[in-house]
Each structure stands twice: as C-alpha cells, then as structure tokens.
Scaffold this motif. Structure first.
Motif: not given
Length: 634
Positions: A130-134, A151-155, A160-164, A201-205
């Motif tokens: 979801v845009p706006g919640y990064l 963090a971000f919100r999604g389904t 979930a993963y992140f990469r610098l 629901k769907g908050s990833f950190t």
C-alpha cells in the motif's frame, strides 16, 4: 339611482373595506407572533474536513419551539433552540440534512463534510504494497552504526522482505499482530474502545544496522511482498527475477531520500532561540524544557523536520530544525566540570549555584513522593570537592552528587518541606537553580499572589450551540473568581480583563512579572471529532509539573461537587500556560460548551458564581493543608 339604494351600497363597500383591513391586521399580528423559522449550524462547518470516524456530532440552534430532524432522526430541541446530535456518518462527501418545522413553516438546511476513508486492508486474493505507509519516508539522515527500522503495509498473511540499495541480499520482515489504527481521540477523550473494523492487519516490519558500505547521500530501500517464500535472497544471483515471478512477488521502492554519514563525521548545531525544548523523538514527548540560546550539540541525524542531537553516549534528543543552526566545519562542542556547589538563601527560597565553565544542556526532575529534586548537567565531569550550605536556609535538607555515566553530573537535592516551584537558568556560564519555598501563609489567602488567566482571545475557543463563545464564558468566570479571591485577601492579577487579544505565550510572562505564587487558567471544554458528547463530558482539571498535582486534585474535587456534572478526570496535560516551573499552576475545564444544558448553565450568573466559588474554595483547601504542614515543620 334612488338615494336609499345608494346609501345602502356605500355602507356595504365601507363594511367590506373594514373587513379587509381587519384581515390584514390579523395577518400582520399573526406574522409578528410567529417568528421566522431558522436553522443555524455551529459545527461542523460547510465543506469541513473532519477525522476518519464512523459517527460525528453536529450542533447549533433553530427557532425556539421548532421541531428538528437530521437525516430522518428526531433531535431534541432545548427551550432556547439549541440542539446537539451524534449520528452515524460514512466516508467520502457526507451530507447532514436538517429539517425544521414550526407552526405551518418548514425549512431545510444541508451541511456537507469531507470524511477521510479509513485504512482499507487489501483483500486476501491480492498482492499489494500500500503506498503512503512506507517507513522511513521523506528526507532523513542517519549515522553509520545506527539501527534503522523499516516497515510497510500490504496484503496480510504473505511473506515480506526489504533490500537497501548497497546490499545484495534481501532482509526478512515479519508481520505484526493486528493493531488499532490511530484513534487517539477515542482512546483519550472517549471510552477507549476500538472497533474490529479499525484494526490494521498486514503491517510488516524489519530492521538493519547501517554499515560502512551504506555511507551515501542517496541510499534507497526496496520492499518485496510475495505469496510464497523466496528460497534465495541474493538479488545478484542468476534467476532471481524469475524467482520473484514464480513466488508471486510485487516490489515497491520507498520515496525516502536517505543520507548515511560515516561514524567519524562531526556536525555541530547551536540553538538560535531562547527557551527551547528537547524532545525524545521527532515531534514527540518532552525530554527537557527551557534550554537557553547558544547551547551546542553534535548532530547525528535528521528526520521529520527535526535534528537528532547527542547529549552523551547513549542519550539522544531531537530539536526542531527551525530552532537550530548548523555551524561551520571544525566548530567545537564545549564540555565542562565544576568542583564547587553553593547555596544562598534568597527572598522566597534558595539558589543553588555551580559553574561548569560553559553553557551546557541540563534537565530538572522533581520526585513529588520523595520530595527530591534532580538536576542533571550533560557533557560535564564531576570534580566536586565542596558543597557550601547557607545555614540560614532550611528548605534544603541535603545535596548529594554523582556521575552516573560519563558526561553526566547529577545532583540529588532532598527538601525538608514542600517545593512550591523552581527556575533553572544561566548567568553567563554559571548555572543557577532557584528553589521557591512555600510562601508565608497568613489567615485565609492573605499575602498570596494569584494569577487568573481567562483562556483564549483573540481566538474564540469552543463555541456553544447558540453561538456563546468560550473566551467570553472564561472571562466571566475568571472575573467572578478574581472577586472571590480578593475578598479572601489574595492579590490577584488578571492576564486579561476584557476582550483584549492576548497571545498564548504572553500569558506566563505576565504571571512571572507579577511574581505569582499560583496560576489558574480558566477554560471550558470541547471534544475532537468522532467522540460521543453524551457519554463523554463533565468537569476536569489539569496540571503539568508534579508539584502542582495536589492543588489540581483539591480544586477538581470542589468543582465536581459544585457543578453536579460527571467527573471527567484529573489530567496531566502538556499545555503551554501551565508548563512554567516558577509557581503552582493548574488549568480548569468547567463545562462543555457544545452541550446545550452546559451552555445554558454558563450563561447564568448563578452557575458562574458557583464554579468560581468552587475554584476559590479548592485553593483555600489546599492552602489550609499547607498551613497545617507549616505548623509542624513539614
């Protein structure tokens, strides 16, 4: 025409004319006794954007005696025409339709409001970031070695993963348990219940410690959300893109512009305004107040228009960017030490002096239960060999000193009786901590100096259903309070006596110039959007510093008994007018402007006298308790 016939015809014409005049007169009389039907909505205003809530209050007034419905719901109308309703609403552009009737008159009025959409959880069959919640977002600066949260919100229920941008491998993120949306108004002013529909629901950190390879002025972060877990997290491996496709992944790059400084980079900032506030996070809670102009700090980050400043190792604070200027490269951060602590009795108290050799950040904390004051000076070293007491002072029982960590000197000042207030400031490089003793308490309130502050003006404050302004209600209660306090022997300062505009930050200086012992700010309450005013209302009292808590408790008890309203609580509240430390200060909320019955009460002389009497009696109760303590040397 025969004379008799002519006369009879004339008589009929005259009679007809008289009847017409009588009818017109009756119509005019009826129009005079039947007032014109009106509908006046005070809140919300036309096209107002409110909070994202599912119910909302609306209040105003109609012609007295009229009936009223809003969106088909019958709404009670008070004898003065006031009304208040709390009705369900829906997001988007929502319209309140008001229909009033009086006699044969009918009138309609519409008020449209804008209601933001609450957060919508993406459906399970989707794969959405979801845009706006990064997080992070915007322009931010960090240091090598910082632990940064992402963090971000999604389904919900996915991987979930992140990469610098300077990393080859992806970092794993975890999904947080369902949590309430930001619904602080209901949590604080309402009953605290959050409906399941507002659980997110769907908050990833995830998190990462920034390394030397991340040092850059253009570090970016990319988020991944996948329907199946990735087996290989190395983004440089052959087949990685194919793996993203087969695992049903979507990606989104953050809009954050991240700068990472190396550990050895030194940036110095200096406070450019006096009496600044140090916070525990960007625009978050207070760490320390009233810091003087010229203090210098090592700057170690930037986020949300605030600089992160290092007091000592392991202790950072945040300062608004408008309050701080960056100094040229090579500027130094002063440190200090002191070997002597001295006390000097003054009129009304005692001053503790120490000279660290430079203006350094400080923090003062009062432990009410232990009757102990702590003074901490940062970027400072203890070289204390001497503590010289003024033997004519009996307020200070003892002073102990410690160096709890490198760069922090702490004084623990035990007091023998009630602390009335304090003030901490620099005179050149000498730090003075003035402790205010209990004032001399004669009979009643004789000799006490009390500042009475009618809240608001030029802003109206809250407005009642018939248009009665809070600033006017506050002034009328405050004038009544002044008279009662004066009758009891107090010297009273009114921060304003009429409708003269008075800025918020000009009120406390007037109390200081008056050398006030007690400060009382008089207000009447309102609620934020979405909180039910029929179940959340009453009388309340606020304090900020611990030494003012007992005064607030005592006044609050009297006010609740006098009004007969609900007990809406004793509060610690961060209001500017009760933040100064030099005297006891409270803020009272007598009634709720938006409730028709409260507004009616506030418009009566009897009620205003009753609430002013309660405040005055509460102050007298507190002073009587202090007088009893003074008699036994406490």
């Amino acid at each position: 025409m025969p004379k008799a016939i002519a006369t009879h015809s004339s008589s009929r014409r005259i009679a007809g004319l008289a009847s017409l005049i009588a009818l017109l007169w009756l119509a005019g009389t009826s129009a005079q006794t039947q007032p014109t039907l009106k509908i006046d909505v005070i809140y919300p205003t036309q096209n107002q954007r409110i909070a994202a809530v599912d119910s909302q209050f609306i209040f105003g007034n109609v012609t007295p005696g009229a009936t009223l419905t809003i969106n088909g719901t019958s709404v009670p109308v008070y004898s003065n025409g006031a009304f208040l309703a709390f009705l369900p609403i829906s997001s988007g552009r929502f319209t309140f339709r008001l229909e009033a009737a009086l006699g044969g008159q009918k009138k309609t009025h519409e008020v449209a409001i804008i209601v933001p959409e609450p957060y919508r959880i993406p459906p399970a069959e989707s794969t959405v970031i979801v845009p706006g919640y990064l997080v992070p977002s915007g322009r931010q600066t960090w240091m090598e070695g910082d632990l940064v949260n992402f963090a971000f919100r999604g389904t919900p229920g996915l991987k979930a993963y992140f990469r610098l941008s300077h990393d080859e491998r992806l970092s794993v993120m975890t999904e947080s348990p369902p949590a309430p949306q930001s619904y602080w108004a209901q949590a604080l002013f309402g009953e605290g219940e959050v409906p399941d529909s507002l659980l997110v629901k769907g908050s990833f950190t995830g998190s990462s410690v920034l390394q030397s390879r991340h040092v850059s002025d253009s570090l970016t972060v990319t988020y991944y959300l996948c329907r199946r877990p990735l087996k290989d997290l190395d983004s440089k491996e052959r087949g990685f893109k194919r793996q993203l496709e087969t695992c049903g992944c979507v990606t989104r790059e953050s809009d954050a512009v991240l700068t990472v400084w190396p550990q050895n980079k030194v940036v110095v900032g200096e406070l450019k305004d006096s009496l600044q506030t140090l916070r525990v996070g960007p625009r978050k809670g207070y760490f320390s107040v009233f810091q003087p102009r010229g203090l210098r700090f090592r700057i170690t980050g930037f986020a949300n228009n605030s600089y992160r400043a290092r007091l000592v190792e392991g202790q950072d604070v945040w300062i608004a960017d408008t309050s701080l200027k960056l100094l040229p490269e090579g500027s130094r951060i002063p440190g200090g030490e002191f070997s002597l602590i001295r006390t000097r009795k003054t009129d009304g108290g005692v001053v503790i002096t120490l000279n660290p050799g430079a203006k350094l950040p400080f923090d003062v904390e009062y432990d009410r239960l232990a009757n102990r004051l702590y003074l901490r000076v940062y970027n400072c070293t203890s070289n204390i060999d001497w503590v010289r007491y003024d033997t004519s002072d009996s307020l200070i029982a003892s002073i102990r000193y410690d160096q709890p960590q490198t760069g922090v000197v702490e004084l623990a000042i035990d007091l023998s009786r009630t602390l009335w207030g304090y003030d901490c400031h620099y005179d050149q490089t000498q730090l003075n901590l003035k402790l205010d003793d209990r004032p001399h308490l004669d009979t009643a309130l004789s000799g006490l100096r009390i500042a009475v502050d009618p809240g608001h003006s030029p802003d109206p404050g809250a407005i009642g259903p018939t248009g009665f302004k809070e600033k006017d209600a506050n002034l009328q209660i405050a004038l009544e309070l002044r008279n009662l306090l004066t009758e009891k022997g107090a010297s009273v300062l009114m921060t304003r006596e009429g409708d003269t505009p008075l800025a918020l930050h000009d009120r406390a200086p007037r109390a200081y110039a008056f050398n006030a012992d007690i400060f009382v700010s008089v207000h009447n309450n309102a609620l934020p959007d979405g909180v039910n005013p029929f179940t959340n209302n009453g009388t309340s009292c606020f304090y900020y510093h611990p030494q003012s808590m007992e005064l607030a408790e005592t006044v609050h008890r009297r006010m609740v008994a006098a009004t007969g309203y609900n007990d809406y609580g004793l509060w610690h509240g961060n209001f500017a007018v009760i933040r100064p430390t030099g005297y006891l200060s409270i803020l009272v909320e007598c009634a709720f402007m938006m409730l028709p019955e409260h507004e009616i009460d506030l418009q009566t002389t009897a009620f205003r006298h009753r609430i002013a009497q309660a405040i005055a009696d509460g102050i007298c109760d507190f002073i009587e308790r202090e007088r009893a303590r003074a008699a036994i040397g406490k």
